[in-house]
Design a protein around this motif. Structure first.
Motif, PDB file in Angstrom:
ATOM      1  N   SER A  17      58.803  35.692  34.313  1.00 47.36           N
ATOM      2  CA  SER A  17      58.797  35.470  35.753  1.00 47.36           C
ATOM      3  C   SER A  17      58.537  36.785  36.486  1.00 47.36           C
ATOM      4  N   ILE A  18      57.630  36.727  37.443  1.00 41.97           N
ATOM      5  CA  ILE A  18      57.265  37.904  38.234  1.00 41.97           C
ATOM      6  C   ILE A  18      57.842  37.710  39.630  1.00 41.97           C
ATOM      7  N   PRO A  19      58.574  38.685  40.151  1.00 39.28           N
ATOM      8  CA  PRO A  19      59.115  38.544  41.506  1.00 39.28           C
ATOM      9  C   PRO A  19      57.989  38.247  42.511  1.00 39.28           C
ATOM     10  N   GLU A  20      58.289  37.384  43.467  1.00 41.18           N
ATOM     11  CA  GLU A  20      57.265  36.916  44.417  1.00 41.18           C
ATOM     12  C   GLU A  20      56.572  38.069  45.145  1.00 41.18           C
ATOM     13  N   ALA A  21      57.328  39.043  45.624  1.00 35.07           N
ATOM     14  CA  ALA A  21      56.724  40.169  46.346  1.00 35.07           C
ATOM     15  C   ALA A  21      55.766  40.941  45.440  1.00 35.07           C
ATOM     16  N   VAL A  22      56.163  41.104  44.188  1.00 35.04           N
ATOM     17  CA  VAL A  22      55.319  41.812  43.225  1.00 35.04           C
ATOM     18  C   VAL A  22      54.075  40.983  42.920  1.00 35.04           C
ATOM     19  N   LEU A  23      54.256  39.684  42.785  1.00 39.22           N
ATOM     20  CA  LEU A  23      53.129  38.784  42.509  1.00 39.22           C
ATOM     21  C   LEU A  23      52.079  38.878  43.612  1.00 39.22           C
ATOM     22  N   VAL A  24      52.520  38.840  44.848  1.00 38.91           N
ATOM     23  CA  VAL A  24      51.603  38.951  45.994  1.00 38.91           C
ATOM     24  C   VAL A  24      50.895  40.302  45.971  1.00 38.91           C
ATOM     25  N   ASP A  25      51.657  41.363  45.714  1.00 37.79           N
ATOM     26  CA  ASP A  25      51.070  42.702  45.687  1.00 37.79           C
ATOM     27  C   ASP A  25      50.056  42.846  44.550  1.00 37.79           C
ATOM     28  N   LEU A  26      50.378  42.324  43.367  1.00 40.62           N
ATOM     29  CA  LEU A  26      49.453  42.402  42.232  1.00 40.62           C
ATOM     30  C   LEU A  26      48.158  41.652  42.516  1.00 40.62           C
ATOM     31  N   LYS A  27      48.289  40.458  43.080  1.00 36.27           N
ATOM     32  CA  LYS A  27      47.100  39.673  43.420  1.00 36.27           C
ATOM     33  C   LYS A  27      46.226  40.417  44.416  1.00 36.27           C
ATOM     34  N   ASP A  28      46.870  41.030  45.406  1.00 35.66           N
ATOM     35  CA  ASP A  28      46.130  41.794  46.415  1.00 35.66           C
ATOM     36  C   ASP A  28      45.403  42.969  45.775  1.00 35.66           C
ATOM     37  N   ARG A  29      46.085  43.675  44.889  1.00 35.44           N
ATOM     38  CA  ARG A  29      45.455  44.818  44.210  1.00 35.44           C
ATOM     39  C   ARG A  29      44.275  44.374  43.342  1.00 35.44           C
ATOM     40  N   PHE A  30      44.448  43.291  42.604  1.00 33.28           N
ATOM     41  CA  PHE A  30      43.359  42.785  41.768  1.00 33.28           C
ATOM     42  C   PHE A  30      42.178  42.338  42.627  1.00 33.28           C
ATOM     43  N   GLN A  31      42.464  41.693  43.742  1.00 32.37           N
ATOM     44  CA  GLN A  31      41.386  41.224  44.611  1.00 32.37           C
ATOM     45  C   GLN A  31      40.616  42.394  45.201  1.00 32.37           C
ATOM     46  N   LYS A  32      41.323  43.435  45.627  1.00 29.98           N
ATOM     47  CA  LYS A  32      40.646  44.623  46.163  1.00 29.98           C
ATOM     48  C   LYS A  32      39.779  45.280  45.094  1.00 29.98           C
ATOM     49  N   SER A  33      40.308  45.353  43.888  1.00 27.17           N
ATOM     50  CA  SER A  33      39.544  45.925  42.780  1.00 27.17           C
ATOM     51  C   SER A  33      38.308  45.085  42.499  1.00 27.17           C
ATOM     52  N   HIS A  34      38.477  43.785  42.502  1.00 23.29           N
ATOM     53  CA  HIS A  34      37.358  42.872  42.254  1.00 23.29           C
ATOM     54  C   HIS A  34      36.313  42.987  43.369  1.00 23.29           C
ATOM     55  N   ASP A  35      36.756  43.050  44.612  1.00 19.58           N
ATOM     56  CA  ASP A  35      35.825  43.198  45.740  1.00 19.58           C
ATOM     57  C   ASP A  35      35.020  44.484  45.614  1.00 19.58           C
ATOM     58  N   SER A  36      35.694  45.547  45.221  1.00 18.33           N
ATOM     59  CA  SER A  36      35.013  46.827  45.030  1.00 18.33           C
ATOM     60  C   SER A  36      33.979  46.733  43.914  1.00 18.33           C
ATOM     61  N   GLU A  37      34.334  46.064  42.842  1.00 15.78           N
ATOM     62  CA  GLU A  37      33.404  45.880  41.723  1.00 15.78           C
ATOM     63  C   GLU A  37      32.188  45.064  42.158  1.00 15.78           C
ATOM     64  N   GLN A  38      32.416  44.032  42.946  1.00 14.65           N
ATOM     65  CA  GLN A  38      31.307  43.204  43.426  1.00 14.65           C
ATOM     66  C   GLN A  38      30.371  44.004  44.335  1.00 14.65           C
ATOM     67  N   ARG A  39      30.941  44.850  45.194  1.00 11.83           N
ATOM     68  CA  ARG A  39      30.102  45.721  46.045  1.00 11.83           C
ATOM     69  C   ARG A  39      29.246  46.635  45.177  1.00 11.83           C
ATOM     70  N   PHE A  40      29.860  47.188  44.126  1.00 12.42           N
ATOM     71  CA  PHE A  40      29.119  48.054  43.220  1.00 12.42           C
ATOM     72  C   PHE A  40      27.939  47.305  42.606  1.00 12.42           C
ATOM     73  N   HIS A  41      28.177  46.091  42.138  1.00 18.12           N
ATOM     74  CA  HIS A  41      27.101  45.302  41.520  1.00 18.12           C
ATOM     75  C   HIS A  41      25.985  45.000  42.524  1.00 18.12           C
ATOM     76  N   LYS A  42      26.355  44.636  43.741  1.00 20.56           N
ATOM     77  CA  LYS A  42      25.349  44.331  44.765  1.00 20.56           C
ATOM     78  C   LYS A  42      24.506  45.564  45.093  1.00 20.56           C
ATOM     79  N   GLU A  43      25.166  46.713  45.221  1.00 21.94           N
ATOM     80  CA  GLU A  43      24.440  47.952  45.514  1.00 21.94           C
ATOM     81  C   GLU A  43      23.528  48.334  44.353  1.00 21.94           C
ATOM     82  N   ALA A  44      24.017  48.158  43.142  1.00 16.86           N
ATOM     83  CA  ALA A  44      23.202  48.475  41.964  1.00 16.86           C
ATOM     84  C   ALA A  44      21.982  47.572  41.888  1.00 16.86           C
ATOM     85  N   ILE A  45      22.175  46.292  42.163  1.00 13.87           N
ATOM     86  CA  ILE A  45      21.050  45.346  42.133  1.00 13.87           C
ATOM     87  C   ILE A  45      20.036  45.701  43.208  1.00 13.87           C
TER      88      ILE A  45
END
Length: 180
Positions: A17-45
């Motif tokens: 079990s992951i504490p709710e506040a931590v779960l929200v924070d982890l999801k936010d961090r992963f989403q920001k990382s993913h968004d950054s990766e997607q920007r990188f791919h778009k710029e590279a293309i």
């Protein structure tokens, strides 16, 4: 007895079990990382497509030079083959960037939710579903006396480890700001 083994598994599932506040924070961090990766791919293309277009113009100019007989057929063939080879490399790179996992953020979020709810899911599942959950989380299952021996798969082992630590997000204060 089966109940004793199930109690051990339930204890393990509770530790996922992951504490709710931590779960929200982890999801936010992963989403920001993913968004950054997607920007990188778009710029590279975009960069690769610009290079492809530039090479296409060079090929057109090269053909004009050949038609006007400013270069020999051998010179044309050699240079055209080199440029076309580079275009093929660019196409392959564009394909790799395009196929990058666009659903990574959603998948991680879903995995975190499922992991955090593993105990409740296990409790409400039928025997076949419980077996699937166990196989998904654990490997190398064996019994040593009355104790279940297993290896917890990643990333679940990391979650259990994080739960055993005093802090989930070291280096952050209670407002999720980095400490200095």
């Amino acid at each position: 007895r089966e109940e004793e083994i199930l109690d051990q598994i339930k204890g393990l599932l509770k530790s996922l079990s992951i504490p709710e506040a931590v779960l929200v924070d982890l999801k936010d961090r992963f989403q920001k990382s993913h968004d950054s990766e997607q920007r990188f791919h778009k710029e590279a293309i975009a960069s690769l497509r610009c290079e492809y277009d530039r090479i296409q113009r060079q090929l057109s100019n090269l053909l004009d030079l050949r038609i006007s007989e400013s270069i020999t057929p051998n010179e044309y063939d050699e240079k055209a083959m080199s440029l076309k080879s580079r275009q093929e490399e660019i196409n392959e790179s564009v394909k790799l960037h395009t196929e990058a996992d666009k659903n990574f953020g959603t998948t991680v979020s879903y995995l975190l939710d499922l992991t955090s709810r593993a105990y409740q899911l296990f409790e409400s599942s039928k025997a076949d579903q419980k077996r699937q959950i166990i196989n998904f989380l654990l490997s190398n299952l064996s019994l040593k006396g009355k104790k279940l021996d297993y290896k917890l798969k990643e990333p679940f082992a990391a979650i259990v480890h994080a739960n055993s630590c005093s802090e989930w997000l070291p280096g952050s204060d209670s407002n999720r700001r980095p400490t200095r």
